[in-house]
Design an enzyme around this catalytic site. Structure first.
Site, PDB file in Angstrom:
ATOM      1  N   HIS A   1      46.243  52.961  19.310  1.00 22.41           N
ATOM      2  CA  HIS A   1      45.258  53.958  19.734  1.00 22.41           C
ATOM      3  C   HIS A   1      44.521  54.564  18.534  1.00 22.41           C
ATOM      4  O   HIS A   1      44.894  55.647  18.048  1.00 22.41           O
ATOM      5  CB  HIS A   1      45.955  55.078  20.508  1.00 22.41           C
TER       6      HIS A   1
ATOM      7  N   CYS B   1      44.850  49.527  24.462  1.00 19.75           N
ATOM      8  CA  CYS B   1      46.090  49.620  25.231  1.00 19.75           C
ATOM      9  C   CYS B   1      45.893  49.025  26.631  1.00 19.75           C
ATOM     10  O   CYS B   1      45.719  47.819  26.757  1.00 19.75           O
ATOM     11  CB  CYS B   1      46.579  51.060  25.258  1.00 19.75           C
TER      12      CYS B   1
ATOM     13  N   GLU C   1      41.780  56.104  18.510  1.00 21.25           N
ATOM     14  CA  GLU C   1      41.108  57.351  18.889  1.00 21.25           C
ATOM     15  C   GLU C   1      41.960  58.578  18.614  1.00 21.25           C
ATOM     16  O   GLU C   1      41.444  59.706  18.607  1.00 21.25           O
ATOM     17  CB  GLU C   1      40.701  57.308  20.373  1.00 21.25           C
TER      18      GLU C   1
END
Length: 223
Positions: A196, A86, A198
């Site tokens: 994302h 990002c 994660e």
């Protein structure tokens, strides 16, 4: 393998990234502040998401000029893996470590939702745990994720296998050219992506589709 997470004013996904790296590798990453001119001996450096310096001037433009970026460039030249997610992707582009540019979303609105990604190249240090053509889920949350590159650059990165992730048909959230969601440098050790991963590493938290990226990057595919 050892990892490091870069911290800059305005980045707010560092804790998520630290948790993901710790979960996958079993080792907590070291944190590196923006003023550092040296980075410890690590195998993976991650610049997480957020809004570094409030996104003033351009997203990532100020952060790309901080002292720590010179250290990251030096490590990248040595072959150390670097991941920007990002705002981290935006910073890597502004720093000249990745080709192209990231512009305002085509909708001119902040987009926060789940998308589907196609794994375009599974033969990379970041995607070996996936299969080419595999479609995975991933959250996105950004206002300036519209990837752009001129025709010559596009031809080069598409031909060289540098396009790693593409938004699956009908899920492009920002207008990115060729539905590009993630790109590599020519050397193959620096990856930038807007989604994302994660945030999807545990089934109990909604899914584990992002786990493969970290398992690949940390050489713990069996984890």
């Amino acid at each position: 393998m050892k990892s490091a997470v870069v911290q800059l004013p305005g980045l707010n996904r560092d804790c998520d990234m630290i948790a993901a790296l710790t979960k996958i590798s079993g080792k907590a990453p070291v944190t590196v502040w923006q003023t550092e001119t040296e980075i410890p001996d690590v195998d993976l450096i991650v610049i997480p998401g957020g809004f570094s310096y409030g996104d003033y001037l351009r997203c990532g433009a100020i952060a790309a000029r901080m002292p720590v970026m010179q250290a990251i460039k030096a490590k990248a030249e040595q072959g150390v893996r670097v991941l920007g997610v990002c705002n981290g992707f935006q910073i890597l582009v502004e720093a000249g470590l990745l080709p192209g540019a990231l512009m305002r979303n085509a909708s001119l609105k902040f987009v926060c939702r789940e998308v589907k990604l196609e794994v375009v190249n599974a033969d990379t240090a970041f995607t070996r745990a996936y299969a080419k053509g595999q479609v995975i889920r991933s959250p996105v949350a950004h206002h300036d994720g519209n990837y752009f590159a001129d025709a010559e650059t596009l031809k080069a990165i598409e031909g060289n296998g540098q396009v790693v992730f593409r938004y699956a048909e009908g899920t492009n959230p920002n207008g990115s050219v060729n539905d590009i969601a993630g790109v590599l440098n020519a050397k193959g050790n620096v990856l930038g992506m807007m989604p994302h991963p994660e945030n999807l590493i545990e089934s109990a938290h909604g899914g584990a589709d992002g786990r493969g990226l970290f398992a690949s990057a940390l050489d713990v595919i069996a984890a």
